[in-house]
Motif scaffolding. Structure first.
Motif: not given
Length: 116
Positions: A42-53, A75-90
């Motif tokens: 779940d740490g991968i969500y840190t690098l998504t385009d969410w609004k922590p504020q 570094v981001v875990e490839e399997e975690a991205l795939r399992e969660r269907g997450v797209k990273l922020k640019e």
């Protein structure tokens, strides 16, 4: 003092102070050591385009940029991205997507592992 190979593993979700604090420490350590920050599970969500504020947490953008300036590796875990269907922020700092096996090798080669 000799440079050490430090790994910061962020595996919990970013919806608390943990990810912010882990990145703050990684930036500080990168001034004197070789630092790699690994986002798993779940740490991968840190690098998504969410609004922590929106929940009272400071954005991590400055920390990620600082890590890039200090030649730290992210570094981001490839399997975690795939399992969660997450797209990273640019990010302006390179983010490397690696398999669990590659991440295991990175961790094996480290001298210090700090898990969050």
């Amino acid at each position: 003092m000799a440079k050490k190979n430090l790994i910061f593993v962020i595996k919990s979700n970013p919806f608390s102070w943990k990810a912010f604090e882990a990145l703050r420490q990684a930036v500080g350590c990168s001034m004197e050591h070789k630092v790699t920050v690994v986002f798993l599970k779940d740490g991968i969500y840190t690098l998504t385009d969410w609004k922590p504020q929106m929940i009272g947490i400071d954005p991590i953008d400055k920390s990620v940029d600082a890590l890039g300036m200090m030649d730290a590796t992210i570094v981001v875990e490839e399997e975690a991205l795939r399992e969660r269907g997450v797209k990273l922020k640019e990010w302006s700092t390179p983010v490397h997507i690696k398999s669990k096996d590659e991440i295991c090798e990175i961790i094996k080669e480290s001298e210090v592992v700090i898990t969050w």
